[in-house]
Design an enzyme around this catalytic site. Structure first.
Site, PDB file in Angstrom:
ATOM      1  N   GLU A 283      36.451  14.657-132.081  1.00  0.00           N
ATOM      2  CA  GLU A 283      37.482  13.622-131.911  1.00  0.00           C
ATOM      3  C   GLU A 283      38.187  13.306-133.225  1.00  0.00           C
ATOM      4  O   GLU A 283      37.654  13.562-134.312  1.00  0.00           O
ATOM      5  CB  GLU A 283      36.876  12.343-131.329  1.00  0.00           C
ATOM      6  CG  GLU A 283      35.785  11.729-132.187  1.00  0.00           C
ATOM      7  CD  GLU A 283      35.558  10.253-131.905  1.00  0.00           C
ATOM      8  OE1 GLU A 283      36.539   9.488-131.951  1.00  0.00           O
ATOM      9  OE2 GLU A 283      34.403   9.874-131.659  1.00  0.00           O
TER      10      GLU A 283
ATOM     11  N   LYS B 245      45.187   4.541-132.237  1.00  0.00           N
ATOM     12  CA  LYS B 245      43.887   4.899-131.642  1.00  0.00           C
ATOM     13  C   LYS B 245      44.054   4.942-130.124  1.00  0.00           C
ATOM     14  O   LYS B 245      44.332   3.919-129.508  1.00  0.00           O
ATOM     15  CB  LYS B 245      42.856   3.836-132.059  1.00  0.00           C
ATOM     16  CG  LYS B 245      41.517   3.903-131.352  1.00  0.00           C
ATOM     17  CD  LYS B 245      40.631   2.731-131.785  1.00  0.00           C
ATOM     18  CE  LYS B 245      39.419   2.585-130.872  1.00  0.00           C
ATOM     19  NZ  LYS B 245      38.627   1.372-131.157  1.00  0.00           N
TER      20      LYS B 245
ATOM     21  N   ALA C 265      36.082   2.135-122.750  1.00  0.00           N
ATOM     22  CA  ALA C 265      36.466   3.084-121.701  1.00  0.00           C
ATOM     23  C   ALA C 265      35.640   4.369-121.788  1.00  0.00           C
ATOM     24  O   ALA C 265      35.632   5.162-120.841  1.00  0.00           O
ATOM     25  CB  ALA C 265      37.952   3.405-121.821  1.00  0.00           C
ATOM     26  N   ASP C 266      34.942   4.558-122.901  1.00  0.00           N
ATOM     27  CA  ASP C 266      34.084   5.751-123.022  1.00  0.00           C
ATOM     28  C   ASP C 266      33.081   5.838-121.872  1.00  0.00           C
ATOM     29  O   ASP C 266      32.767   6.934-121.392  1.00  0.00           O
ATOM     30  CB  ASP C 266      33.293   5.728-124.339  1.00  0.00           C
ATOM     31  CG  ASP C 266      34.178   5.810-125.575  1.00  0.00           C
ATOM     32  OD1 ASP C 266      35.396   6.012-125.440  1.00  0.00           O
ATOM     33  OD2 ASP C 266      33.621   5.672-126.688  1.00  0.00           O
TER      34      ASP C 266
ATOM     35  N   LYS D  99      26.865   3.181-130.502  1.00  0.00           N
ATOM     36  CA  LYS D  99      26.881   2.512-131.802  1.00  0.00           C
ATOM     37  C   LYS D  99      26.036   1.237-131.778  1.00  0.00           C
ATOM     38  O   LYS D  99      26.080   0.457-130.828  1.00  0.00           O
ATOM     39  CB  LYS D  99      28.318   2.214-132.199  1.00  0.00           C
ATOM     40  CG  LYS D  99      29.007   3.489-132.691  1.00  0.00           C
ATOM     41  CD  LYS D  99      30.349   3.217-133.281  1.00  0.00           C
ATOM     42  CE  LYS D  99      31.388   3.110-132.217  1.00  0.00           C
ATOM     43  NZ  LYS D  99      31.846   4.391-131.703  1.00  0.00           N
TER      44      LYS D  99
HETATM   45  N1  PSU Z   1      31.725   7.287-133.316  1.00  0.00           N
HETATM   46  C1  PSU Z   1      31.665   7.058-134.645  1.00  0.00           C
HETATM   47  N2  PSU Z   1      32.695   6.356-135.210  1.00  0.00           N
HETATM   48  C2  PSU Z   1      33.788   5.928-134.469  1.00  0.00           C
HETATM   49  C3  PSU Z   1      33.836   6.182-133.079  1.00  0.00           C
HETATM   50  C4  PSU Z   1      32.771   6.871-132.553  1.00  0.00           C
HETATM   51  O1  PSU Z   1      30.707   7.472-135.317  1.00  0.00           O
HETATM   52  O2  PSU Z   1      34.706   5.322-135.020  1.00  0.00           O
HETATM   53  C5  PSU Z   1      35.028   5.748-132.248  1.00  0.00           C
HETATM   54  C6  PSU Z   1      35.151   6.658-131.040  1.00  0.00           C
HETATM   55  O3  PSU Z   1      36.458   7.149-131.013  1.00  0.00           O
HETATM   56  C7  PSU Z   1      34.864   5.771-129.850  1.00  0.00           C
HETATM   57  C8  PSU Z   1      35.467   4.496-130.323  1.00  0.00           C
HETATM   58  O4  PSU Z   1      35.426   6.252-128.676  1.00  0.00           O
HETATM   59  O5  PSU Z   1      34.976   4.436-131.685  1.00  0.00           O
HETATM   60  C9  PSU Z   1      35.071   3.324-129.461  1.00  0.00           C
HETATM   61  O6  PSU Z   1      36.045   2.337-129.580  1.00  0.00           O
HETATM   62  P1  PSU Z   1      36.130   1.160-128.499  1.00  0.00           P
HETATM   63  O7  PSU Z   1      34.852   0.388-128.692  1.00  0.00           O
HETATM   64  O8  PSU Z   1      37.353   0.375-128.924  1.00  0.00           O
HETATM   65  O9  PSU Z   1      36.260   1.779-127.153  1.00  0.00           O
END
Ligand code: PSU
Ligand code: MN
Length: 304
Positions: free
Chosen positions: A25, A87, A142-143, A160
């Site tokens: 990604e 993003k 949304a993942d 995370k």
């Molecule tokens: N994994 C990492 N660092 C990141 C991300 C994933 O080690 O920055 C990113 C990915 O793109 C993931 C996003 O889809 O963070 C999630 O963001 P949100 O919580 O806004 O959906």
């Protein structure tokens, strides 16, 4: 209409030769880490894929195309531009494609692109999930829904650790997403090897994971999450991180950080609070995930 794909020649040749291709990604590069560590990590991940016989395909939205695989110079300029790049999640893809604007892809958007290009395995750091306080903010990445619908194996060091991990696992189960601990019965917590939660499923080899992905497809399933713990020598122990994560979460609320900004903000804050130890762990786990993803992709290249 057909989705406009711009596939890098190296990736095209890999498809033609039935060699393993692994999607990577771009949001990780633009929003996940600061310059220049983001570039070093992106290079290390691509090198890790190549080191075990695969071809990396970093995904980006640009010029009306889903770009599948980027030349080294484009990875570098993306890393320099950082959070100045948009993003993109699934919800943003059509608007950015239709208007020719540039955007980095999150896990969700990268899965969409990988599947469109015929790539079955994708390596990242940690997926998004249910944020702390989601019961009032409704902030759920949304993942998770993408994993439910799109048949791609996502190799990550769990979700995370800045997230509400019990709720994230509950929702993955509700959505029918297999969550497979790689060589472990414990769900990893991104920078730490252990979250204190059980991994719902376990597999000990790339061949086993490939077989589960094939079978999940046969039952009409979507994607799956391969939870691969950070290499031990690079982990930041969960007990040390817990108070710092709580502090960062409270600060984010106090500063009114919401929406797409939440995850990048928390990652940057944890890097500062640990004097860069989370960045070291982040880089190491991404490289390890890239290697495992390539091995799974290699298994999928065999006749089934
Ligand atoms: N994994 C990492 N660092 C990141 C991300 C994933 O080690 O920055 C990113 C990915 O793109 C993931 C996003 O889809 O963070 C999630 O963001 P949100 O919580 O806004 O959906
Ligand atoms: Mn969100």
């Amino acid at each position: 209409m057909k989705l406009p794909l711009d596939i890098l020649p190296e990736v095209r040749r890999a498809f033609a030769a039935n060699r393993p291709v692994v999607a990577l990604e771009s949001t990780l590069i633009t929003h996940g880490m600061p310059w220049p560590g983001n570039l070093e990590t992106a290079r290390a991940a691509s090198d890790a894929v190549r080191g075990v016989g695969g071809v990396p395909a970093t995904v980006l939205v640009e010029g009306g195309f889903l770009r599948i695989g980027l030349p080294a110079e484009r990875v570098e300029s993306l890393a320099r531009d950082g959070v100045g790049v948009a993003k993109l999640s699934r919800a943003d893809l059509a608007a950015y494609l239709a208007t020719g604007r540039t955007g980095a892809t999150t896990v969700a958007a990268t899965m969409v692109a990988a599947h469109a290009a015929g790539i079955e395995v994708f390596a990242t750091g940690g997926i998004g999930g249910v944020h702390a306080g989601a019961e009032t903010s409704f902030d759920i990445s949304a993942d998770l829904h993408e994993l439910a619908r799109t048949p791609v194996a996502v190799v990550a060091a769990g979700a995370k650790a800045i997230l509400d991990l019990p709720k994230t696992l509950e929702l993955l189960e509700t959505l029918g997403v297999p969550v497979i601990g790689h060589g472990t019965d414990v769900f990893p917590a991104f920078w730490s090897r252990e979250s204190g939660l059980r991994a719902p499923l376990r597999a000990d080899s790339p061949a086993e994971i490939a077989a589960i992905l094939r079978t999940h497809g046969a039952i009409g399933g979507g994607g799956l999450l391969v939870a691969n713990p950070v290499p031990a020598e690079h982990e930041v122990p969960a007990a040390r991180l817990a108070p710092l994560i709580a502090q960062a979460q409270a600060e984010a609320v106090a500063e009114g950080v919401t929406g797409k900004a939440v995850t990048p903000w928390l990652l940057a804050r944890l890097a500062a609070l640990t004097e860069g130890r989370t960045l070291d762990a982040n880089r190491a786990l991404i490289v390890d995930n890239a290697r495992l993803a390539t091995r799974i992709a290699a298994e999928l290249c065999r006749p089934f």
